[in-house]
Motif scaffolding. Structure first.
Motif, PDB file in Angstrom:
ATOM      1  N   VAL A  47      18.056   1.654 -11.675  1.00 42.60           N
ATOM      2  CA  VAL A  47      17.217   2.760 -12.133  1.00 42.60           C
ATOM      3  C   VAL A  47      17.242   3.841 -11.074  1.00 42.60           C
ATOM      4  CG1 VAL A  47      14.854   3.465 -12.706  1.00 42.60           C
ATOM      5  CG2 VAL A  47      15.681   1.223 -13.429  1.00 42.60           C
ATOM      6  N   VAL A  48      17.338   5.112 -11.515  1.00 38.77           N
ATOM      7  CA  VAL A  48      17.257   6.232 -10.572  1.00 38.77           C
ATOM      8  C   VAL A  48      16.169   7.189 -11.051  1.00 38.77           C
ATOM      9  CG1 VAL A  48      19.072   7.646 -11.652  1.00 38.77           C
ATOM     10  CG2 VAL A  48      18.556   7.929  -9.241  1.00 38.77           C
ATOM     11  N   ILE A  49      15.383   7.686 -10.089  1.00 34.82           N
ATOM     12  CA  ILE A  49      14.299   8.623 -10.363  1.00 34.82           C
ATOM     13  C   ILE A  49      14.578   9.900  -9.592  1.00 34.82           C
ATOM     14  CG2 ILE A  49      11.812   9.047 -10.115  1.00 34.82           C
ATOM     15  CD1 ILE A  49      11.490   5.937 -10.153  1.00 34.82           C
TER      16      ILE A  49
ATOM     17  N   PHE B 104      18.740   8.854  -0.666  1.00 38.61           N
ATOM     18  CA  PHE B 104      17.944   8.141  -1.658  1.00 38.61           C
ATOM     19  C   PHE B 104      17.046   7.151  -0.935  1.00 38.61           C
ATOM     20  CE2 PHE B 104      21.380   9.660  -4.224  1.00 38.61           C
ATOM     21  CZ  PHE B 104      20.784   9.929  -5.447  1.00 38.61           C
ATOM     22  N   LYS B 105      15.827   7.016  -1.411  1.00 37.76           N
ATOM     23  CA  LYS B 105      14.971   5.942  -0.928  1.00 37.76           C
ATOM     24  C   LYS B 105      15.161   4.798  -1.912  1.00 37.76           C
ATOM     25  CE  LYS B 105      10.814   4.821   1.379  1.00 37.76           C
ATOM     26  NZ  LYS B 105       9.568   5.303   1.938  1.00 37.76           N
ATOM     27  N   MET B 106      15.659   3.683  -1.410  1.00 36.58           N
ATOM     28  CA  MET B 106      15.985   2.528  -2.237  1.00 36.58           C
ATOM     29  C   MET B 106      14.867   1.497  -2.132  1.00 36.58           C
ATOM     30  SD  MET B 106      19.259   2.919  -3.310  1.00 36.58           S
ATOM     31  CE  MET B 106      20.773   3.752  -2.853  1.00 36.58           C
ATOM     32  N   TYR B 107      14.464   1.000  -3.279  1.00 34.97           N
ATOM     33  CA  TYR B 107      13.434  -0.038  -3.352  1.00 34.97           C
ATOM     34  C   TYR B 107      14.006  -1.263  -4.045  1.00 34.97           C
ATOM     35  CZ  TYR B 107      10.108   3.750  -2.462  1.00 34.97           C
ATOM     36  OH  TYR B 107       9.427   4.814  -1.922  1.00 34.97           O
ATOM     37  N   GLU B 108      13.794  -2.420  -3.465  1.00 35.61           N
ATOM     38  CA  GLU B 108      14.123  -3.687  -4.108  1.00 35.61           C
ATOM     39  C   GLU B 108      12.809  -4.236  -4.656  1.00 35.61           C
ATOM     40  OE1 GLU B 108      16.853  -6.204  -5.487  1.00 35.61           O
ATOM     41  OE2 GLU B 108      17.470  -4.816  -3.918  1.00 35.61           O
TER      42      GLU B 108
ATOM     43  N   VAL C 146      15.293   6.448  -5.525  1.00 33.73           N
ATOM     44  CA  VAL C 146      14.549   7.692  -5.727  1.00 33.73           C
ATOM     45  C   VAL C 146      15.263   8.781  -4.944  1.00 33.73           C
ATOM     46  CG1 VAL C 146      12.343   8.872  -5.450  1.00 33.73           C
ATOM     47  CG2 VAL C 146      12.381   6.427  -5.980  1.00 33.73           C
ATOM     48  N   ALA C 147      15.658   9.860  -5.634  1.00 32.28           N
ATOM     49  CA  ALA C 147      16.281  11.000  -4.955  1.00 32.28           C
ATOM     50  C   ALA C 147      15.291  11.522  -3.916  1.00 32.28           C
ATOM     51  CB  ALA C 147      16.651  12.075  -5.963  1.00 32.28           C
TER      52      ALA C 147
END
Length: 91
Positions: free
Chosen positions: A60-62, A22-26, A5-6
């Motif tokens: 995926v990028v948001i 970016f906040k990265m989520y697994e 997520v930007a």
């Protein structure tokens, strides 16, 4: 699955090409968040940021907004873009 997520000070960044973090989520197979972290992009422009995200294994990028060039670069890298998002990231 890894989602990026930007990120800008707790909010979704409005412009993909200028995003510094970016906040990265697994996400696991049952759609639960198993980890999250804020990562510095260490790149700029849509090509540089796309390469960075690909290197990180993002699928995926948001973000808030992105131009056609950024969308094309992401798709060519096998990353699914979702633009038009807004609001708080941490909620």
């Amino acid at each position: 699955m890894k989602i990026a997520v930007a990120y800008n000070d707790g909010l979704i960044n409005e412009h993909f090409g200028h995003c510094e973090q970016f906040k990265m989520y697994e996400i696991n197979e049952t759609s639960e968040i198993v980890s999250e972290e804020i990562v510095a992009a260490n790149a700029s422009g849509h090509d540089g940021i796309t390469a960075f995200l690909k290197e990180q294994g993002v699928e995926v990028v948001i973000c808030g907004g992105m131009g056609a060039g950024a969308e094309k670069a992401l798709l060519e890298a096998g990353i699914i873009p979702f633009a038009g998002a807004s609001g708080e990231v941490d909620k």
